[in-house]
Design an enzyme around this catalytic site. Structure first.
Site, PDB file in Angstrom:
ATOM      1  N   LYS A 116      24.739   7.191   4.256  1.00  0.00           N
ATOM      2  CA  LYS A 116      25.439   8.130   3.375  1.00  0.00           C
ATOM      3  C   LYS A 116      26.805   7.583   2.944  1.00  0.00           C
ATOM      4  O   LYS A 116      27.291   7.896   1.868  1.00  0.00           O
ATOM      5  CB  LYS A 116      25.612   9.491   4.051  1.00  0.00           C
ATOM      6  CG  LYS A 116      24.316  10.181   4.457  1.00  0.00           C
ATOM      7  CD  LYS A 116      23.394  10.421   3.272  1.00  0.00           C
ATOM      8  CE  LYS A 116      22.256  11.378   3.587  1.00  0.00           C
ATOM      9  NZ  LYS A 116      21.277  10.862   4.545  1.00  0.00           N
TER      10      LYS A 116
HETATM   11  C1  PLP Z   1      19.977  10.975   4.638  1.00  0.00           C
HETATM   12  C2  PLP Z   1      19.282  10.007   5.527  1.00  0.00           C
HETATM   13  C3  PLP Z   1      18.022   9.486   5.205  1.00  0.00           C
HETATM   14  C4  PLP Z   1      17.216   9.971   4.039  1.00  0.00           C
HETATM   15  O1  PLP Z   1      17.707   9.765   2.771  1.00  0.00           O
HETATM   16  P1  PLP Z   1      17.212  10.678   1.572  1.00  0.00           P
HETATM   17  O2  PLP Z   1      18.003  10.235   0.430  1.00  0.00           O
HETATM   18  O3  PLP Z   1      17.499  12.102   1.971  1.00  0.00           O
HETATM   19  O4  PLP Z   1      15.751  10.463   1.421  1.00  0.00           O
HETATM   20  C5  PLP Z   1      17.467   8.550   6.042  1.00  0.00           C
HETATM   21  N1  PLP Z   1      18.099   8.149   7.164  1.00  0.00           N
HETATM   22  C6  PLP Z   1      19.306   8.632   7.504  1.00  0.00           C
HETATM   23  C7  PLP Z   1      19.924   8.156   8.769  1.00  0.00           C
HETATM   24  C8  PLP Z   1      19.944   9.567   6.710  1.00  0.00           C
HETATM   25  O5  PLP Z   1      21.146  10.047   7.066  1.00  0.00           O
END
Ligand code: PLP
Length: 483
Positions: A116
């Site tokens: 993120k």
């Molecule tokens: C948010 C997240 C994902 C998934 O990403 P999306 O864009 O929601 O598909 C995968 N792994 C981690 C650790 C995340 O924080």
């Protein structure tokens, strides 16, 4: 000028700045660019050898007109955004020893050690840039399955044109993730721990949608969002697909496979768009855990909401992968009427079954898999034991899915995305390694530090979340801005 429209067809086209600052389109749909830029092999050849930040500048320049952000301004925003990253190459690739031509893209070297950070570092700084220029203030509200919250809070902390309210389902994220939000002492950061969410973070999104629909409230506090409904996240996330591709190929044009642990489909929506733009990706592996909504979409043509299951990869315990609607728009010739019909159908009945033609259009070039808890834990153990490499549970889901689909993927190079640092999930790592003692690789200085700091958090029960939030947010606004 690139214009942005709603994928549901409502409202008028808007410019880039409005699309970013609004988050949602006026009709509740997702902003999409009217046209996607295309890239050529010659361009890709020129980009080979660029650093992550240099490449980001090139890719983003395809989407952002110079009249809105100058070359120098964009470079400065990128510099500020990626300065706090731990590694100079921002998202390094790690080759696995036990699998041929297989790389792990390590997306967890940002300040809150998850993927993120990669999107939010840029988006929050971009939003702040616009607000400083306009001399305006926004209130960000986001829901989190554990990683969006810490990243939003980190990048927003101390910025005088922004407040951030970060809502998390208490008990459904790890204590480590929780402390990343609650131990920030900045006056403009407001974590909200919500008890008793039957559908996890999806419940919180519904309440946020209600706040948005409350016009007087939304206008007064100037609500916006930086979760993956915001186009800026998707746009920024296209960059790591280009970067990964350029790092591993010998010649431009060669095809590559990529496996992505997926929840809301924000990451893969960006990947899908990078391919539409011309990046030679053969297959994307949609890696789900037991909450297999995307797996059902890509293997059966059915978008359906089921009960939530708690898994070791809690950041992808998501029931409604809303960015699928954004991606679908590009695959069905921008037919906004159809999207609107299906979204309405899904919202009222909880299920949409796509016709065969639509299914074939969107699923081309995607394979999917739903990993069990045991498979996830076993692969963490296997890679740690055999090559001393410690995956987090989400990266593990990506490797499991790619392993399982190996036969159908072919022999192209493979990149599996590791989206979080294992230190965010110490209990899962202990279970996977059958030990009570955490290895060094499962610790991180920032996580250790947060254990010794005071927590500052709003607590609330899901049953009266909307009312409680209205009260807390408005009171805070009146006390700090209403003077
Ligand atoms: C948010 C997240 C994902 C998934 O990403 P999306 O864009 O929601 O598909 C995968 N792994 C981690 C650790 C995340 O924080």
């Amino acid at each position: 000028m690139i214009q942005y429209v709603s994928n549901k067809g409502g409202g008028k086209p808007v410019g880039f700045e409005t699309a970013i600052l609004d988050g949602f389109a006026a009709d509740g749909g997702f902003y999409v660019p009217e046209t996607l830029p295309k890239i050529t092999k010659e361009q890709l050849n020129k980009w080979k050898g660029l650093s992550y930040v240099e490449l980001a500048f090139e890719v983003l320049s395809l989407f952002i007109d110079r009249s809105i952000i100058s070359e120098l301004e964009l470079k400065n925003i990128l510099k500020t955004a990626y300065e706090p990253f731990e590694k100079e190459d921002i998202i390094p690739l790690h080759p696995l020893k036990s699998r041929k031509d297989t790389y792990i893209m390590e997306l967890f070297y940002g300040p809150t050690i998850s993927f993120k950070d990669v999107g939010l570092a840029f988006l929050v700084n971009l939003v702040n840039f616009f607000l400083e220029r306009k001399k305006e203030h926004l209130t960000l509200v986001v829901a989190t399955t554990g990683d969006t919250g810490p990243a939003t809070a980190y990048f927003t902390a101390g910025k005088s044109n922004l407040d951030a309210w970060v809502l998390y389902p208490k008990g459904l994220i790890t204590e480590e993730q929780e402390r990343q939000m609650t131990t920030l002492q900045h006056a403009n950061i407001h974590p909200v721990g919500v008890s008793n969410c039957p559908d996890g973070a999806d419940d919180l999104d519904l309440v946020i949608a209600k706040l948005y629909a409350n016009k007087p409230f939304k206008e007064k506090l100037k609500l916006s969002s930086v979760n993956s409904i915001n186009w800026g996240r998707i746009m920024m996330q296209t960059v790591h697909y280009f970067y990964g591709y350029l790092q591993v190929v010998d010649t431009i044009g060669e095809q590559v496979n990529m496996s992505v642990p997926s929840g809301a489909f924000g990451n893969l929506c960006a990947g899908g768009l990078a391919r539409e733009m011309g990046l030679p990706i053969k297959y994307f592996v949609v890696a789900n855990n037991k909450n297999a909504c995307l797996h059902r979409i890509f293997s059966e043509g059915r978008f359906s909401k089921e009960d939530i299951i708690e898994t070791p990869s809690s950041a992808i315990d998501i029931l409604v992968p809303s960015n699928f609607w954004r991606f679908l728009y590009f695959r069905i010739d921008k037919n906004t009427e159809k999207i609107k019909k299906w979204v309405d159908e899904f919202n009222s009945s909880g299920t949409v079954t796509f016709d065969k033609e639509t299914f074939e259009k969107y699923s081309k070039g995607f394979k999917s898999y739903s990993a069990t808890d045991k498979e996830t834990l076993d692969i963490i153990n296997e890679l740690y034991t055999s090559e001393n490499y410690l995956l987090d549970p989400h990266g593990a889901v990506a490797v499991v899915a790619a392993d399982q689909l190996k036969e159908t993927l072919g022999n192209e190079k493979l990149i599996c995305f590791a989206t979080a640092h294992p230190s965010k999930f110490p209990e899962i790592i202990k279970r996977a390694l059958h030990t009570d003692v955490l290895p060094q690789a499962a610790t991180h200085a920032s996580i250790e530090l947060a254990k010794e700091l005071c927590e500052k958090v709003h607590l609330c029960d899901h049953a009266h979340l909307e009312k409680a939030l209205l009260h807390a947010m408005e009171t805070n606004w009146d006390l700090t801005k209403g003077k």
